[in-house]
Design a protein around this motif. Structure first.
Motif, short mmCIF file in Angstrom:
data_model
loop_
_atom_site.label_atom_id
_atom_site.label_comp_id
_atom_site.label_asym_id
_atom_site.label_seq_id
_atom_site.Cartn_x
_atom_site.Cartn_y
_atom_site.Cartn_z
N TRP A 234 -1.63 -5.72 202.85
CA TRP A 234 -2.50 -6.64 203.57
C TRP A 234 -3.76 -5.93 204.07
O TRP A 234 -4.85 -6.51 204.09
CB TRP A 234 -1.76 -7.25 204.76
N HIS A 235 -3.63 -4.66 204.45
CA HIS A 235 -4.78 -3.89 204.91
C HIS A 235 -5.81 -3.77 203.79
O HIS A 235 -7.01 -3.98 203.99
CB HIS A 235 -4.32 -2.51 205.38
N TRP B 88 -6.05 -5.69 201.13
CA TRP B 88 -6.55 -7.03 200.79
C TRP B 88 -7.60 -7.49 201.80
O TRP B 88 -8.62 -8.09 201.43
CB TRP B 88 -5.38 -8.01 200.76
N LEU B 89 -7.37 -7.20 203.09
CA LEU B 89 -8.34 -7.54 204.12
C LEU B 89 -9.67 -6.85 203.83
O LEU B 89 -10.74 -7.48 203.90
CB LEU B 89 -7.81 -7.10 205.49
N ALA C 9 -11.40 -8.53 200.86
CA ALA C 9 -11.91 -9.86 201.20
C ALA C 9 -13.19 -9.75 202.03
O ALA C 9 -14.17 -10.47 201.79
CB ALA C 9 -10.84 -10.64 201.97
N LEU C 10 -13.21 -8.84 203.00
CA LEU C 10 -14.40 -8.68 203.83
C LEU C 10 -15.57 -8.14 203.01
O LEU C 10 -16.71 -8.61 203.14
CB LEU C 10 -14.11 -7.75 205.01
N TYR D 81 -9.10 -2.90 215.01
CA TYR D 81 -8.19 -3.93 214.52
C TYR D 81 -6.87 -3.27 214.12
O TYR D 81 -6.75 -2.05 214.01
CB TYR D 81 -8.78 -4.64 213.30
N VAL E 198 -3.37 -4.39 211.48
CA VAL E 198 -2.68 -5.33 210.60
C VAL E 198 -1.18 -5.14 210.81
O VAL E 198 -0.65 -4.08 210.53
CB VAL E 198 -3.05 -5.09 209.12
N LEU F 231 -3.23 -10.26 212.43
CA LEU F 231 -4.41 -9.39 212.53
C LEU F 231 -4.84 -9.32 213.99
O LEU F 231 -5.27 -10.32 214.57
CB LEU F 231 -5.54 -9.96 211.66
N ILE G 184 -14.53 -13.43 210.09
CA ILE G 184 -13.40 -12.77 209.43
C ILE G 184 -12.47 -13.80 208.81
O ILE G 184 -12.02 -13.64 207.66
CB ILE G 184 -12.65 -11.88 210.45
N LEU H 95 -11.40 -14.28 204.88
CA LEU H 95 -10.01 -14.34 204.40
C LEU H 95 -9.77 -15.60 203.58
O LEU H 95 -9.04 -15.58 202.58
CB LEU H 95 -9.05 -14.29 205.59
N CYS I 136 -8.83 -15.47 199.28
CA CYS I 136 -7.61 -15.95 198.61
C CYS I 136 -7.77 -15.93 197.09
O CYS I 136 -6.78 -15.76 196.36
CB CYS I 136 -7.26 -17.36 199.08
#
Length: 288
Positions: free
Chosen positions: A37-38, A40-41, A44-45, A68, A70, A90, A103, A107, A111
């Protein structure tokens, strides 16, 4: 709590966003999903909002913590079915809470990147905020002070910390392999809160000095150790290799004249402690 800690707790904003996704196909995902997830975040950003990516992932100053974390508490299974829901939380700290809408937009757009090695399509179903009064829909930040529960300092207290993700903590340059003493826990929480405050809230020497001097005075107390070392690993895209990612899990309990430490433990539950907090390590549930 002293005046400096009260001031920080009253102004330090926190936003734990619980993000729920629906899987578009059967897939295989890593056992430890915090790293997934880290990454992917970050993707995405970077693809949707360069400014938000720079603020969260950029290197700004030596010793500056990321604003931040995760956090994943789902079961550690690797096989998932189409239509199942998967979550992560998050945590955004201090001034970065102002970027929350941007943010979430990133996200939502992210996707299309897919999840895991197979780039499985996902749909962002819901965004909720963890608040002192429970889970609320949408983006609802709060301040650290609103999470603190008053404690009667006139009585012996008993608390336990249940670590839900590994605690990576070094003492005298050595990785800790047993439950930490309460004084060391409080020092670690103070250190992290001080750094987050300095870099992401207010770089005021008087305030920071007061925070530095605000550690609790502990009386006689007992310490019970029910922790074990769990040897996690994660794949590093940077190093193209599996790297150690383990730490202490289990439960640590303290009983005695420890009332002054409880506000610090409540804060540590929110901001995490030890190494790799950005990936969600060092998270615990406080039983008090």
């Amino acid at each position: 709590m002293n005046a400096s800690l009260n001031a920080v707790a009253g102004h330090f904003t926190i936003l734990p966003l619980r993000l729920t996704f629906r899987l578009g196909a059967d897939c295989e995902l890593p056992v430890f999903k915090g790293s997934m997830w880290h990454g992917w975040l970050g993707q995405a950003l970077k693809s949707h909002d360069e400014h938000a990516f720079f603020v969260l992932f950029g290197e700004h100053a030596e010793g500056q913590p990321k604003p931040y974390s995760v956090v994943v508490e789902d079961d550690q299974r690797s096989h998932w079915r189409k239509g199942e829901l998967i979550h992560f939380t998050l945590y955004l700290f201090a001034e970065v809470c102002q970027l929350a809408e941007r943010i979430v937009d990133a996200l939502q757009a992210g996707c299309r990147l897919g999840l895991g090695k197979a780039r499985t399509q996902v749909q962002l179903l819901s965004v909720a905020s963890q608040t002192p009064s429970g889970l609320k829909p949408g983006i609802q930040p709060s301040v650290l002070g609103s999470w603190l529960t008053p404690i009667d300092s006139g009585f012996s207290q008993e608390v336990a910390l249940e670590f839900v993700t590994p605690l990576r903590l070094k003492v005298a340059q050595q990785q800790l392999r047993k439950s930490p003493p309460l004084a060391i826990l409080c020092q670690q929480i103070k250190r992290r809160l001080t750094l987050l405050t300095r870099f992401w809230l207010c770089d005021d020497n008087t305030l920071l000095q007061g925070l530095h001097q605000s550690l609790p005075v502990l009386g006689q107390h007992e310490h019970s150790d029910f922790m074990y070392f769990e040897n996690w690993q994660r794949f590093s895209n940077k190093q193209q290799a599996q790297i150690p990612f383990g730490g202490m899990k289990g439960q640590s309990s303290y009983c005695g004249e420890i009332a002054d430490a409880i506000p610090w433990l409540q804060l540590g539950e929110l901001i995490g402690i030890g190494g790799k907090t950005t990936f969600g390590l060092g998270r615990y549930r406080l039983i008090a």
